[in-house]
Design an enzyme around this catalytic site. Structure first.
Site, PDB file in Angstrom:
ATOM      1  N   GLU A   1       9.803  16.088  15.350  1.00  0.00           N
ATOM      2  CA  GLU A   1      10.034  16.004  13.581  1.00  0.00           C
ATOM      3  C   GLU A   1       9.084  17.039  13.007  1.00  0.00           C
ATOM      4  O   GLU A   1       7.800  16.815  12.846  1.00  0.00           O
ATOM      5  CB  GLU A   1       9.909  14.655  13.190  1.00  0.00           C
ATOM      6  CG  GLU A   1      10.142  14.499  11.833  1.00  0.00           C
ATOM      7  CD  GLU A   1      10.081  12.988  11.348  1.00  0.00           C
ATOM      8  OE1 GLU A   1       8.973  12.558  11.545  1.00  0.00           O
ATOM      9  OE2 GLU A   1      10.739  12.419  10.464  1.00  0.00           O
TER      10      GLU A   1
ATOM     11  N   LYS B   1       0.849  -1.242   0.120  1.00  0.00           N
ATOM     12  CA  LYS B   1       0.059   0.032  -0.088  1.00  0.00           C
ATOM     13  C   LYS B   1       0.797   1.170  -0.107  1.00  0.00           C
ATOM     14  O   LYS B   1       1.620   1.627   0.937  1.00  0.00           O
ATOM     15  CB  LYS B   1      -0.964   0.058   1.137  1.00  0.00           C
ATOM     16  CG  LYS B   1      -1.984   1.153   1.015  1.00  0.00           C
ATOM     17  CD  LYS B   1      -2.847   1.351   2.484  1.00  0.00           C
ATOM     18  CE  LYS B   1      -1.881   2.645   3.122  1.00  0.00           C
ATOM     19  NZ  LYS B   1      -2.122   4.077   2.522  1.00  0.00           N
TER      20      LYS B   1
HETATM   21  P1  NAD Z   1       2.323   7.964   7.893  1.00  0.00           P
HETATM   22  O1  NAD Z   1       2.800   7.036   9.306  1.00  0.00           O
HETATM   23  O2  NAD Z   1       1.440   8.782   8.349  1.00  0.00           O
HETATM   24  O3  NAD Z   1       1.907   7.052   6.788  1.00  0.00           O
HETATM   25  C1  NAD Z   1       2.668   6.074   6.616  1.00  0.00           C
HETATM   26  C2  NAD Z   1       1.888   4.854   5.751  1.00  0.00           C
HETATM   27  O4  NAD Z   1       1.187   4.300   6.766  1.00  0.00           O
HETATM   28  C3  NAD Z   1       1.076   5.510   4.714  1.00  0.00           C
HETATM   29  O5  NAD Z   1       0.664   4.560   3.584  1.00  0.00           O
HETATM   30  C4  NAD Z   1      -0.195   5.160   5.662  1.00  0.00           C
HETATM   31  O6  NAD Z   1      -1.419   5.239   4.610  1.00  0.00           O
HETATM   32  C5  NAD Z   1      -0.153   4.266   6.443  1.00  0.00           C
HETATM   33  N1  NAD Z   1      -0.899   4.003   7.906  1.00  0.00           N
HETATM   34  C6  NAD Z   1      -1.278   5.213   8.186  1.00  0.00           C
HETATM   35  N2  NAD Z   1      -1.949   4.662   9.556  1.00  0.00           N
HETATM   36  C7  NAD Z   1      -1.842   3.210   9.596  1.00  0.00           C
HETATM   37  C8  NAD Z   1      -2.158   2.024  10.201  1.00  0.00           C
HETATM   38  N3  NAD Z   1      -2.904   2.206  11.204  1.00  0.00           N
HETATM   39  N4  NAD Z   1      -1.814   0.798   9.965  1.00  0.00           N
HETATM   40  C9  NAD Z   1      -1.107   0.503   8.604  1.00  0.00           C
HETATM   41  N5  NAD Z   1      -0.744   1.576   7.840  1.00  0.00           N
HETATM   42  C10 NAD Z   1      -1.023   2.834   8.379  1.00  0.00           C
HETATM   43  O7  NAD Z   1       3.707   8.657   7.335  1.00  0.00           O
HETATM   44  P2  NAD Z   1       3.931   9.868   6.425  1.00  0.00           P
HETATM   45  O8  NAD Z   1       3.245  10.986   7.079  1.00  0.00           O
HETATM   46  O9  NAD Z   1       3.303   9.268   5.160  1.00  0.00           O
HETATM   47  O10 NAD Z   1       5.446   9.921   6.206  1.00  0.00           O
HETATM   48  C11 NAD Z   1       5.977  10.959   6.921  1.00  0.00           C
HETATM   49  C12 NAD Z   1       7.030   9.934   7.833  1.00  0.00           C
HETATM   50  O11 NAD Z   1       7.679   8.901   7.392  1.00  0.00           O
HETATM   51  C13 NAD Z   1       7.942  10.767   8.581  1.00  0.00           C
HETATM   52  O12 NAD Z   1       7.908  10.661  10.066  1.00  0.00           O
HETATM   53  C14 NAD Z   1       9.302  10.383   8.164  1.00  0.00           C
HETATM   54  O13 NAD Z   1      10.248  10.452   8.776  1.00  0.00           O
HETATM   55  C15 NAD Z   1       8.765   8.851   7.909  1.00  0.00           C
HETATM   56  N6  NAD Z   1      10.011   8.419   6.974  1.00  0.00           N
HETATM   57  C16 NAD Z   1      10.945   7.651   7.590  1.00  0.00           C
HETATM   58  C17 NAD Z   1      11.638   6.970   6.671  1.00  0.00           C
HETATM   59  C18 NAD Z   1      12.954   5.881   7.204  1.00  0.00           C
HETATM   60  O14 NAD Z   1      13.600   5.508   6.553  1.00  0.00           O
HETATM   61  N7  NAD Z   1      13.101   6.014   8.464  1.00  0.00           N
HETATM   62  C19 NAD Z   1      11.665   7.274   5.060  1.00  0.00           C
HETATM   63  C20 NAD Z   1      10.793   7.936   4.723  1.00  0.00           C
HETATM   64  C21 NAD Z   1       9.979   8.519   5.654  1.00  0.00           C
END
Ligand code: NAD
Length: 482
Positions: free
Chosen positions: A384, A173
């Site tokens: 963050e 997803k």
């Molecule tokens: P997010 O956690 O809101 O969403 C990430 C994904 O998870 C999306 O596809 C979302 O639909 C899904 N999701 C949301 N709730 C969920 C649940 N309860 N169960 C399963 N899936 C769920 O993050 P975002 O806003 O899309 O991305 C930004 C964040 O990602 C920042 O905190 C950033 O630091 C982090 N990030 C980390 C890395 C790494 O390698 N450590 C790389 C890129 C981004």
């Protein structure tokens, strides 16, 4: 208007609910496509398709998995420009960045792990007085792969590729904020004859369909990249079901600059490590720590360059700073700038929304922002922000630099600038982070382990670490010595 559909069993499907989400173009703030708003029943169908395809895919010779994955890589490469333009429109990033980084890296991810399928091996141990132990590494079954919006296809493929290479089938997803290139990947998979059911892609909101994928009993491993709060939620849901979990989460990375560094190289790289992709890379160095004797020179030179950075239309070839990903994210970033001011921070440049003219007047643009005068303990330096905002702080000794670098709950990446070899190694060891760059930033050798410590995550991606994650080791102990 394009309808972004689910892809499972080799076919495209709308969500069972028949509902849609709006997909926005961040450059102008307008809806430009519709996303299938899927739920648990769609997730279940995708998992069933993946379960059905697993026996055949997992028993293919590695050379055949290589061939299929290489075809997928070639399919993206042959349409690189279309993919790059789509990624830029969906995410707001400059098209030049999508063309030079995001899409080429997605191609590399599939190629790297296509080759990985053929090179992956397991270990054996001769045991004195007994015989041998050997370790079988078999795929887990169906892997769930969930990715964020900041590097959409790049991170999506970084999970999918090792899962497939190791012999798993996948239900993936993408973020609901940037689903377009994942949809295009599904089309490419069909065009290149990727076996049906091996790669399944489902769209929709995290709680509505991401979570059903994570907790589905048919999914044995979940690889997630996203925010720390979402990672915690996945641990409490899927973790208690004893699934394998790989979690790549948030960061608040330090960029430590010693006075003896190569100033010009440091300065140009620090501009990138602060503001590339509008600061929306988990590896960006958002806390810049500068040795006191260099501080005034650095601050003035850095601020002068940042003030000249032009925010522009992501589709323009000359743009290097585009839009942030969504209206709500823009509001979040702007609210943190207000928090910084209320905490006593002085905004040296930027600090506000930028309004471009004409059709782009409602786009989500923020001027690159530099703030000084904040303690490390304040919210601005602890939480963050994930946007084009950096803070400046000073240190007097190496120990103080390391202490400040380590003073957050996160530990993803750190950057060090120094010409002192001994100090570089010492500080690299002392900083609590999964990745340390010395005199460079964002250089990636795909064989190296990638991931964070503390609240930045659990587990490592990259190289054979990812293939280890997507396989279950089984040790076989054979006694043959008398
Ligand atoms: P997010 O956690 O809101 O969403 C990430 C994904 O998870 C999306 O596809 C979302 O639909 C899904 N999701 C949301 N709730 C969920 C649940 N309860 N169960 C399963 N899936 C769920 O993050 P975002 O806003 O899309 O991305 C930004 C964040 O990602 C920042 O905190 C950033 O630091 C982090 N990030 C980390 C890395 C790494 O390698 N450590 C790389 C890129 C981004």
């Amino acid at each position: 208007m394009t309808e972004i559909l689910n892809f499972y069993g080799g076919e495209f499907h709308p969500a069972d609910s028949g509902a849609w989400l709006d997909n926005y173009d961040p450059s102008c703030g307008k809806v430009y496509s519709k996303i299938a708003r899927s739920g648990a029943s769609d997730a279940d169908k995708a998992v069933k398709a993946a379960e059905k395809a697993f026996p055949e895919w997992s028993s293919l010779p590695a050379s055949e998995r290589f061939r299929h994955m290489k075809n997928l890589a070639d399919g993206i490469r042959n349409n690189l420009e279309t993919y790059a333009r789509a990624e830029s429109k969906d995410n707001g990033k400059p098209v030049s960045l999508a063309r030079s980084v995001d899409i080429p890296r997605a191609v590399s991810n599939f190629e790297f792990y296509a080759a990985g399928a053929m090179h992956y091996a397991s270990s054996a141990h001769y045991t004195e007085g007994l015989g041998i132990n050997y370790t079988l590494r078999r795929p887990i079954g169906v892997a769930g792969c969930i990715s964020p919006w900041n590097l959409p296809l790049y991170l999506f493929s970084w999970k999918i590729a090792p899962a497939l290479a190791a012999g798993n089938t996948v239900v993936a997803k993408p973020s609901e904020i940037t689903p377009m290139t994942a949809f295009m990947l599904a089309k490419t998979a069909r065009e290149v004859g990727f076996p049906p059911g091996v790669l399944n892609i489902i769209h929709g909101l995290g709680p509505e369909v991401g979570e059903p994928i994570c907790v589905h009993p048919g999914v044995g491993a979940v690889s997630f990249t996203g925010g720390t709060a979402t990672g915690k939620r996945i641990i409490t849901q899927a973790g208690t079901m004893f699934k394998k979990l790989s979690l790549e989460l948030g960061g608040k990375n330090p960029n430590i600059i010693f006075a003896d560094c190569d100033f010009d190289k440091m300065l140009s790289t620090t501009l990138r490590s602060s503001f590339a992709n509008q600061g929306q890379i988990c590896l960006c160095g958002s806390r810049i720590l500068v040795e006191k004797s260099l501080y005034a020179e650095f601050r003035d030179a850095f601020t002068a360059k940042v003030s000249k950075m032009k925010v522009g239309d992501p589709a323009d070839e000359h743009t290097r700073t585009g839009a942030v990903v969504s209206e709500s994210h823009m509001e979040k970033i702007l609210s943190y700038i207000e928090i910084a001011k209320s905490e006593g921070g002085k905004v040296l440049c930027g600090g506000e929304r930028v309004r471009l003219g004409g059709d782009l007047s409602e786009g989500y643009y923020i001027a690159p922002t530099v703030i000084e005068g904040l303690e490390q303990e304040c919210r601005t330096n602890q939480e963050e922000i994930f946007g084009p905002v950096v803070t400046l702080d000073t240190f007097e000794t190496e120990a103080e630099a390391v202490a400040k670098a380590n003073a957050t709950p996160y530990g993803l990446a750190a950057t060090l600038w120094t010409s002192d070899l001994n100090r570089a190694h010492r500080a690299a060891e002392a900083v609590k982070a999964g990745i340390v760059w010395v005199n460079c930033w964002l250089e990636r050798d795909l064989r190296t382990p990638f991931g964070g410590v503390k609240q930045s995550g659990v587990g490592r991606e990259g190289g054979f670490d990812a293939m280890d994650f997507f396989t279950e080791p089984k040790n076989v102990c054979v006694s043959y010595l008398r």
